[in-house]
Write an enzyme that holds these catalytic residues in place. Structure first.
Site, mmCIF file in Angstrom:
data_model
loop_
_atom_site.group_PDB
_atom_site.id
_atom_site.type_symbol
_atom_site.label_atom_id
_atom_site.label_comp_id
_atom_site.label_asym_id
_atom_site.label_seq_id
_atom_site.Cartn_x
_atom_site.Cartn_y
_atom_site.Cartn_z
ATOM 1 N N LYS A 1 0.316 4.161 -4.192
ATOM 2 C CA LYS A 1 0.761 2.411 -4.452
ATOM 3 C C LYS A 1 -0.480 1.873 -5.384
ATOM 4 O O LYS A 1 -0.190 0.411 -5.723
ATOM 5 C CB LYS A 1 0.853 1.835 -3.282
ATOM 6 N N ASP B 1 -5.291 -1.643 7.501
ATOM 7 C CA ASP B 1 -3.868 -1.125 6.599
ATOM 8 C C ASP B 1 -4.544 -1.974 5.515
ATOM 9 O O ASP B 1 -3.700 -2.933 4.644
ATOM 10 C CB ASP B 1 -2.993 -0.914 7.063
ATOM 11 N N GLN C 1 -0.879 -2.021 0.777
ATOM 12 C CA GLN C 1 -0.162 -3.045 0.058
ATOM 13 C C GLN C 1 -2.038 -3.491 -0.371
ATOM 14 O O GLN C 1 -1.202 -4.432 -1.533
ATOM 15 C CB GLN C 1 0.548 -3.776 0.856
HETATM 16 N N1 PMP Z 1 0.703 0.594 5.659
HETATM 17 C C1 PMP Z 1 1.883 -0.273 4.807
HETATM 18 C C2 PMP Z 1 1.482 -1.715 4.792
HETATM 19 C C3 PMP Z 1 2.527 0.272 3.939
HETATM 20 O O1 PMP Z 1 3.249 -0.634 2.856
HETATM 21 C C4 PMP Z 1 2.999 1.782 3.569
HETATM 22 C C5 PMP Z 1 3.880 2.331 2.627
HETATM 23 N N2 PMP Z 1 5.394 1.717 2.168
HETATM 24 C C6 PMP Z 1 2.294 2.163 4.216
HETATM 25 C C7 PMP Z 1 1.407 2.436 5.742
HETATM 26 C C8 PMP Z 1 2.131 3.962 4.850
HETATM 27 O O2 PMP Z 1 1.866 4.621 3.229
HETATM 28 P P1 PMP Z 1 1.533 5.435 2.706
HETATM 29 O O3 PMP Z 1 3.356 5.933 3.044
HETATM 30 O O4 PMP Z 1 1.356 5.945 1.582
HETATM 31 O O5 PMP Z 1 0.933 6.364 4.638
#
Ligand code: PMP
Length: 411
Positions: A228, A202, A205
């Site tokens: 992000k 994932d 970040q």
């Molecule tokens: N994984 C992590 C580590 C995140 O920080 C986030 C976003 N806060 C997500 C997944 C989910 O990302 P998104 O909301 O863009 O789908």
């Protein structure tokens, strides 16, 4: 050419041109939630929407061919950004959450069965936890967790006990959205492959903060969001090795993902089309391509050095605030993310009071409830930094926290 400074970078972002309501300049320290957009991203999207918008892959009109070329050029930029072998390994989705769910729902049942194990860590975002809970429940698999050390890093010594022949997948965040821990992904990939399991990272970040080379790290799945990464929301990436994509069933049916459709069945298109049913987020894809170009032009050298310095400074200066606890590893082992509590103050009150000074942070569990259970607090306040933040902004946050202590009568 002189290397850029945070001030140069700041001038690329229109949002910083105007003060906030109330006349205060915006101090944006919520980059972990989403990042601001540079002018080049906004302009690339505007240009598409205003000058050459049409549907992609549908027509031989010059307009449609131009937009299709722009979308495929963005795919190629993203391929280069993570050093994937081939552009067909880059699947556009709506974001990290959708990408992880797609793998869990399409690759999952085809590869994970009763008694198999999915290995996660104790620091996962709900987006890399709940989809696996859903899959485990559906197929009767088991979830196991790599525990964390006292210094909030994945305890690699526990790998032999947790990652076994029953393991089919290790799914881990590259960088914790709360602790800022940067995880040893290459080691975890080796541990997975030693058991013939796959690794999914994932990168929501991680992608904005460090260069990632999916081939060097030998990642099977790598996933991130545009928003992000200084790009638009509504667009994300699912990278998987081509041989995995060839085997993996599609997760959405409809137009574009087919080779031939009959009344009672269909044959699949090749990747990436196989996983991109329907009209994609066209301007967003082009915006993501522009964001990737922007990062490339800025250079990882600047980004990593600037953010490492900010992280050190933020850690040192915030540590001096009375009553503060900062969660996460020592600053040299983490990215520029500081989640903290102040004894006697609710995270929500801190958020509210620093916002009055023009500083945007975030409070809550940051979609990591199990990690907060482990931290022993229900909520933290998080300051998460990006390429345009400055040391002066760290000072402003410290001042705002000292003022908040006074307002809350802690002094
Ligand atoms: N994984 C992590 C580590 C995140 O920080 C986030 C976003 N806060 C997500 C997944 C989910 O990302 P998104 O909301 O863009 O789908």
């Amino acid at each position: 050419v002189d290397s850029p400074t945070a001030t140069d970078v700041r001038s690329d972002f229109p949002i910083f041109e105007e003060p906030l309501e109330g006349g205060k300049p915006l101090i944006y320290l919520d980059n972990g939630a989403t990042a601001q957009k540079p002018r080049v991203v906004i302009e690339a999207m505007t240009e598409c929407l205003s000058r050459y918008y049409a549907n992609v892959h549908r027509s031989k009109s010059r307009l449609a061919m131009r937009v299709t070329e722009a979308v495929e050029a963005a795919r190629e930029k993203v391929r280069g950004f993570i050093n994937a072998d081939d552009a067909s390994e880059i699947i556009f989705t709506s974001g990290t959450t959708m990408s992880i769910n797609a793998v869990a729902q399409a690759w999952g049942p085809a590869n994970i069965e009763e008694g198999d194990v999915i290995v996660l860590t104790e620091m996962e975002h709900h987006a890399n936890l709940v989809p696996w809970q859903m899959l485990a429940r559906e197929v009767g698999a088991e979830l196991k967790f790599l525990p964390l050390t006292d210094d909030w890093q994945i305890d690699l010594d526990r790998i032999p006990e947790v990652v076994t022949e029953r393991t089919k997948l290790i799914a881990v965040t590259g960088l914790s959205n709360v602790l800022g821990t940067v995880n040893p992904v290459a080691d975890l990939a080796k541990a997975a492959h030693a058991m013939d399991a796959k690794i999914l990272v994932d990168g929501a970040q991680w992608a904005p903060h460090e260069p990632v080379d999916v081939r060097e790290l030998d990642l099977d799945f790598y996933i991130f969001s545009g928003h992000k990464l200084y790009g638009p929301s509504g667009i994300g990436v699912l990278y998987a090795k081509r041989e995995i994509l060839d085997e993996m069933p599609p997760f959405l049916g409809g137009g574009n993902m087919i080779d031939r459709v009959y009344l009672d069945h269909f044959t699949e298109a090749e990747p990436p089309a196989k996983f991109e049913a329907g009209t994609p987020p066209i301007a967003e894809i082009i915006g993501l391509g522009a964001a990737v170009d922007y990062i490339r032009n800025l250079g990882w050298e600047f980004i990593t050095a600037h953010e490492a310095r900010l992280s050190q400074v933020a850690h040192a200066k915030l540590s001096a605030v009375p009553g503060i606890t900062i969660y996460g590893p020592a600053p040299e082992h983490k990215a520029a993310i500081c989640s903290f509590t102040i004894e006697g103050a609710a995270a929500e009150d801190i958020n509210f009071l620093v916002d009055r000074k023009g500083i945007a942070v975030r409070h809550g569990h940051h979609c990591t409830m199990p990690l907060h259970d482990k931290l022993g607090v229900s909520a933290t306040t998080r300051a998460s930094f990006g390429i345009y933040n400055t040391e002066e902004e760290v000072d402003a946050l410290v001042e705002a926290l000292l003022a908040a202590r006074k307002r809350l009568k802690l002094d």
